[in-house]
Design a protein around this motif. Structure first.
Motif, PDB file in Angstrom:
ATOM      1  N   LEU A  21       0.829  -1.368   0.178  1.00 32.22           N
ATOM      2  CA  LEU A  21      -0.403  -0.029  -0.319  1.00 32.22           C
ATOM      3  C   LEU A  21       1.168   1.141  -0.133  1.00 32.22           C
ATOM      4  N   VAL A  22       1.623   1.130   0.705  1.00 31.19           N
ATOM      5  CA  VAL A  22       2.786   2.761   0.716  1.00 31.19           C
ATOM      6  C   VAL A  22       3.433   2.317  -0.288  1.00 31.19           C
ATOM      7  N   ILE A  23       4.299   1.830  -1.381  1.00 35.39           N
ATOM      8  CA  ILE A  23       4.695   1.579  -2.284  1.00 35.39           C
ATOM      9  C   ILE A  23       4.023   2.748  -3.514  1.00 35.39           C
ATOM     10  N   GLN A  24       2.788   1.583  -3.746  1.00 34.93           N
ATOM     11  CA  GLN A  24       1.025   1.957  -4.722  1.00 34.93           C
ATOM     12  C   GLN A  24       0.963   3.243  -4.242  1.00 34.93           C
ATOM     13  N   THR A  25       1.029   3.824  -3.279  1.00 32.49           N
ATOM     14  CA  THR A  25       0.174   5.321  -2.977  1.00 32.49           C
ATOM     15  C   THR A  25       1.323   6.383  -3.054  1.00 32.49           C
ATOM     16  N   LEU A  26       2.926   5.491  -2.042  1.00 33.97           N
ATOM     17  CA  LEU A  26       3.717   7.022  -3.037  1.00 33.97           C
ATOM     18  C   LEU A  26       4.333   6.739  -5.039  1.00 33.97           C
ATOM     19  N   ALA A  27       3.993   5.655  -5.554  1.00 33.18           N
ATOM     20  CA  ALA A  27       3.832   5.621  -7.066  1.00 33.18           C
ATOM     21  C   ALA A  27       3.147   6.646  -7.232  1.00 33.18           C
ATOM     22  N   ALA A  28       1.808   6.353  -7.230  1.00 33.90           N
ATOM     23  CA  ALA A  28       0.638   6.169  -7.487  1.00 33.90           C
ATOM     24  C   ALA A  28       0.587   8.401  -7.938  1.00 33.90           C
ATOM     25  N   VAL A  29       1.254   9.135  -6.607  1.00 31.93           N
ATOM     26  CA  VAL A  29       1.837  10.524  -6.135  1.00 31.93           C
ATOM     27  C   VAL A  29       2.180  11.101  -7.179  1.00 31.93           C
ATOM     28  N   PHE A  30       2.742  10.351  -7.764  1.00 30.49           N
ATOM     29  CA  PHE A  30       4.467  10.943  -8.398  1.00 30.49           C
ATOM     30  C   PHE A  30       3.666  10.536  -9.831  1.00 30.49           C
ATOM     31  N   TYR A  31       2.855   9.619 -10.388  1.00 31.52           N
ATOM     32  CA  TYR A  31       2.532   9.615 -11.382  1.00 31.52           C
ATOM     33  C   TYR A  31       1.454  10.134 -11.373  1.00 31.52           C
ATOM     34  N   ILE A  32       0.511  10.782 -10.804  1.00 35.92           N
ATOM     35  CA  ILE A  32      -0.397  11.697 -10.603  1.00 35.92           C
ATOM     36  C   ILE A  32       0.657  13.204 -11.323  1.00 35.92           C
ATOM     37  N   GLY A  33       1.047  13.507 -10.246  1.00 34.78           N
ATOM     38  CA  GLY A  33       1.883  14.773 -10.321  1.00 34.78           C
ATOM     39  C   GLY A  33       2.212  15.047 -12.118  1.00 34.78           C
ATOM     40  N   ASP A  34       2.729  13.799 -12.424  1.00 36.76           N
ATOM     41  CA  ASP A  34       3.572  13.411 -14.225  1.00 36.76           C
ATOM     42  C   ASP A  34       2.595  13.941 -14.931  1.00 36.76           C
ATOM     43  N   VAL A  35       1.048  13.148 -14.523  1.00 39.74           N
ATOM     44  CA  VAL A  35       0.088  13.217 -14.937  1.00 39.74           C
ATOM     45  C   VAL A  35      -0.807  14.822 -15.656  1.00 39.74           C
ATOM     46  N   PHE A  36      -0.280  15.912 -14.447  1.00 36.94           N
ATOM     47  CA  PHE A  36      -0.472  16.810 -14.884  1.00 36.94           C
ATOM     48  C   PHE A  36       0.307  18.149 -15.581  1.00 36.94           C
ATOM     49  N   GLY A  37       2.080  17.306 -14.882  1.00 38.82           N
ATOM     50  CA  GLY A  37       2.559  18.215 -15.527  1.00 38.82           C
ATOM     51  C   GLY A  37       2.918  18.069 -17.197  1.00 38.82           C
ATOM     52  N   ASP A  38       2.507  16.415 -17.064  1.00 38.99           N
ATOM     53  CA  ASP A  38       2.722  16.353 -19.179  1.00 38.99           C
ATOM     54  C   ASP A  38       1.194  17.139 -19.774  1.00 38.99           C
ATOM     55  N   LEU A  39       0.135  17.354 -18.816  1.00 37.55           N
ATOM     56  CA  LEU A  39      -1.176  17.700 -19.449  1.00 37.55           C
ATOM     57  C   LEU A  39      -1.354  19.082 -19.624  1.00 37.55           C
ATOM     58  N   ALA A  40      -0.028  19.766 -18.722  1.00 36.58           N
ATOM     59  CA  ALA A  40       0.163  21.881 -18.222  1.00 36.58           C
ATOM     60  C   ALA A  40       1.085  21.776 -19.750  1.00 36.58           C
ATOM     61  N   GLY A  41       2.116  20.421 -19.863  1.00 40.58           N
ATOM     62  CA  GLY A  41       2.846  20.549 -20.164  1.00 40.58           C
ATOM     63  C   GLY A  41       2.809  20.483 -22.524  1.00 40.58           C
ATOM     64  N   HIS A  42       2.361  19.167 -22.497  1.00 34.71           N
ATOM     65  CA  HIS A  42       2.382  19.139 -23.534  1.00 34.71           C
ATOM     66  C   HIS A  42       1.134  19.516 -24.813  1.00 34.71           C
ATOM     67  N   GLY A  43      -0.212  19.150 -23.473  1.00 33.03           N
ATOM     68  CA  GLY A  43      -0.958  18.658 -23.738  1.00 33.03           C
ATOM     69  C   GLY A  43      -1.482  17.569 -23.383  1.00 33.03           C
ATOM     70  N   VAL A  44      -2.537  16.641 -24.645  1.00 33.18           N
ATOM     71  CA  VAL A  44      -3.127  15.534 -24.278  1.00 33.18           C
ATOM     72  C   VAL A  44      -2.495  14.962 -25.869  1.00 33.18           C
ATOM     73  N   SER A  45      -2.056  13.901 -24.853  1.00 33.45           N
ATOM     74  CA  SER A  45      -0.938  12.866 -25.784  1.00 33.45           C
ATOM     75  C   SER A  45      -1.401  11.352 -26.122  1.00 33.45           C
ATOM     76  N   ALA A  46      -0.947  10.495 -27.211  1.00 31.83           N
ATOM     77  CA  ALA A  46      -0.746   9.175 -26.635  1.00 31.83           C
ATOM     78  C   ALA A  46      -0.349   9.190 -25.299  1.00 31.83           C
ATOM     79  N   HIS A  47       0.713   9.147 -24.863  1.00 27.40           N
ATOM     80  CA  HIS A  47       1.736   9.203 -24.043  1.00 27.40           C
ATOM     81  C   HIS A  47       0.724   9.300 -22.721  1.00 27.40           C
ATOM     82  N   LEU A  48      -0.202  10.442 -22.776  1.00 19.71           N
ATOM     83  CA  LEU A  48      -0.082  10.530 -21.643  1.00 19.71           C
ATOM     84  C   LEU A  48      -1.922  10.226 -21.020  1.00 19.71           C
ATOM     85  N   VAL A  49      -2.716   9.421 -22.359  1.00 18.67           N
ATOM     86  CA  VAL A  49      -3.852   8.582 -22.083  1.00 18.67           C
ATOM     87  C   VAL A  49      -3.385   7.242 -21.454  1.00 18.67           C
ATOM     88  N   VAL A  50      -2.083   6.874 -22.293  1.00 17.69           N
ATOM     89  CA  VAL A  50      -1.588   5.909 -21.489  1.00 17.69           C
ATOM     90  C   VAL A  50      -1.372   5.710 -20.185  1.00 17.69           C
TER      91      VAL A  50
END
Ligand code: HEM
Ligand code: HEM
Lengths: 172, 222
Positions: A21-50
């Motif tokens: 649970l701890v590992i998953q949550t930490l990973a999820a937080v970083f993934y979510i951060g990355d998704v929002f970062g990408d969204l702000a930076g490059h807009g919607v892309s196939a990479h982002l959807v995955v």
């Protein structure tokens, strides 16, 4: 004296679930951060959807993992509660039997200490009495109980314990 | 429902569940490390902050689906009950609760709330960049290439107010102020919190800290 619960399968499962649970949550937080970062930076892309789908799966896994952990902890606690009851029940059995034998309060105390494995010298020290007194009390206890000595005295209750069974049943 | 590991009188657990204990000490360490040891805005500071973010998120999820004593419904915020509890504490006759007592509960929400503010403002200052990106940007800058500063609109940077437009700079400035105020607020609350734990332990004659660690020492009979 603290009685450590044994390392059961549930206990091991609980530890593993917590770690996941701890590992998953930490990973999820970083993934979510990355998704929002990408969204702000490059807009919607196939990479982002995955990436977003992976993140969603991770979040769902966390939810299910947390619920599983709750269940495991509930089972563990039910087991401990059952053990506690078993211990308490044994105490009641002993008390009841002492009463049936007509032991005096002093004899009850000495009998209990003897069952806990203290020898004559130790019982005398605990009770602040002479060893001769304790020896006389033990002799009276054995005769009231109709047993030949300490070994048979202890065996009397062990038998009871085996009969009752110490199976911890997890309550649902 | 099993009545698990409750102390005989039905008070708080003799041993808090593993997620509560883990998140408690992890968050305490995160707060202390970031408030005292790391330099604000450094990559390490942001790393530690993000770990805190994850741990806090886990604890909040656990507050919805976790064990009985972990759930928010077991310690709802009730300011009046909190005051009443403090009164009872002063008279030495506090009531027992199955989870945090009402005063403790208010403290817990205040601490979590202040942590959320610190983390949110930290994210605003760093433009939501992950620690990996922050490390990268900083090592690039340290190597002498300042162009990233010009390309990125570095809202966390003090000088950005001039080139990134008034609104951005104002927001960054507000976030910075809030971040510092909330961080100090956490330290102040944590001090009160520890004092409260100490007082409650004395009055109730049991070791509350042990229940947050591993022991149940004096909380159980025998
Ligand atoms: C509980 C966790 C945290 C504590 C206690 C904390 C505390 C602090 C403190 C005391 C400062 C110095 C403020 C100043 O001197 O201006 C600071 C600065 C800073 N913090 Fe945090 N922080 C925490 C979490 C975070 C997080 C999660 C982030 C980012 C995601 C972050 C990003 C920053 C940044 C960028 C600065 C530099 C501000 C500036 O430009 O002066 N912090 N923090
Ligand atoms: C920066 C430091 C600290 C922070 C931010 C903090 C925060 C918290 C939080 C959020 C809770 C609620 C736990 C939950 O339900 O998940 C809590 C409970 C608790 N904390 Fe801390 N804590 C800190 C330091 C300490 C220290 C140093 C001690 C021990 C001396 C301590 C002892 C406890 C105890 C005993 C509880 C349970 C309270 C109760 O019985 O209701 N904490 N703390």
């Amino acid at each position: 004296m603290p009685v450590r619960a044994p390392i059961t399968a549930e206990r091991r499962q609980g530890i593993i679930l917590v770690a996941f649970l701890v590992i998953q949550t930490l990973a999820a937080v970083f993934y979510i951060g990355d998704v929002f970062g990408d969204l702000a930076g490059h807009g919607v892309s196939a990479h982002l959807v995955v990436e977003a789908l992976v993140t969603l799966a991770l979040v769902l896994a966390i939810g299910f993992g947390a619920i599983r952990l709750r269940r495991t902890l509930d089972v563990l606690r039910a087991q401990e509660a059952a053990l506690e009851v078993a211990r308490g029940a044994l105490g009641e059995v002993i008390d009841g039997q002492f009463g049936a034998w007509g032991l005096t309060p002093a004899e009850r105390d000495v009998g209990m200490l003897a069952l806990k494995g203290l020898d004559v010298a130790e019982i005398a020290e605990v009770r602040g009495a002479a060893q001769g007194t304790v020896r006389a009390q033990l002799t009276r206890i054995y005769s009231k109980a109709g047993v030949s000595g300490r070994a048979q005295f202890a065996a009397f209750f062990v038998e009871d314990l085996m009969g009752a069974g110490l199976h911890a049943k997890p309550a649902e | 429902m099993p009545a698990p590991l409750m102390s005989p009188a039905g008070g708080p657990p003799a041993l808090w569940d593993p997620i509560i204990r883990l998140s408690h000490w992890a968050l305490a360490i995160v707060v202390l490390v970031n408030a005292v040891l790391t330099r604000g805005g450094s990559a390490l500071h942001v790393w530690v902050g993000w770990i805190g973010l994850g741990v806090l998120a886990l604890r909040l999820i656990w507050g919805l689906v976790g064990t009985r004593e972990a759930r928010f419904s077991s310690f709802p915020p009730q300011p009046l009950a909190a005051l009443r509890h403090l009164g009872e504490l002063a008279r030495g006759t506090p009531r027992q609760y199955g989870s945090h007592n009402p005063a403790g509960a208010m403290m817990v929400y205040a601490l979590w709330g202040a942590m959320a503010v610190v983390m949110a403002t930290g994210l605003v200052m760093t433009g939501g960049k992950t620690p990996v990106q922050v490390s990268q940007t900083q090592s690039v800058i340290e190597s002498g290439d300042w162009t990233t500063l010009a390309i990125d609109d570095e809202s966390g940077d003090d000088d950005s107010e001039t080139d990134a437009g008034g609104k951005q700079g104002g927001l960054a400035h507000l976030a910075e102020e809030l971040h510092e105020v909330a961080a100090n607020l956490i330290l102040f609350l944590a001090f009160l919190h520890v004092a409260g734990v100490f007082v409650e332990s004395r009055v109730m004659r049991k070791n509350l800290t042990a229940a947050m660690l591993t022991g149940r020492s004096d909380n159980r009979g025998a």
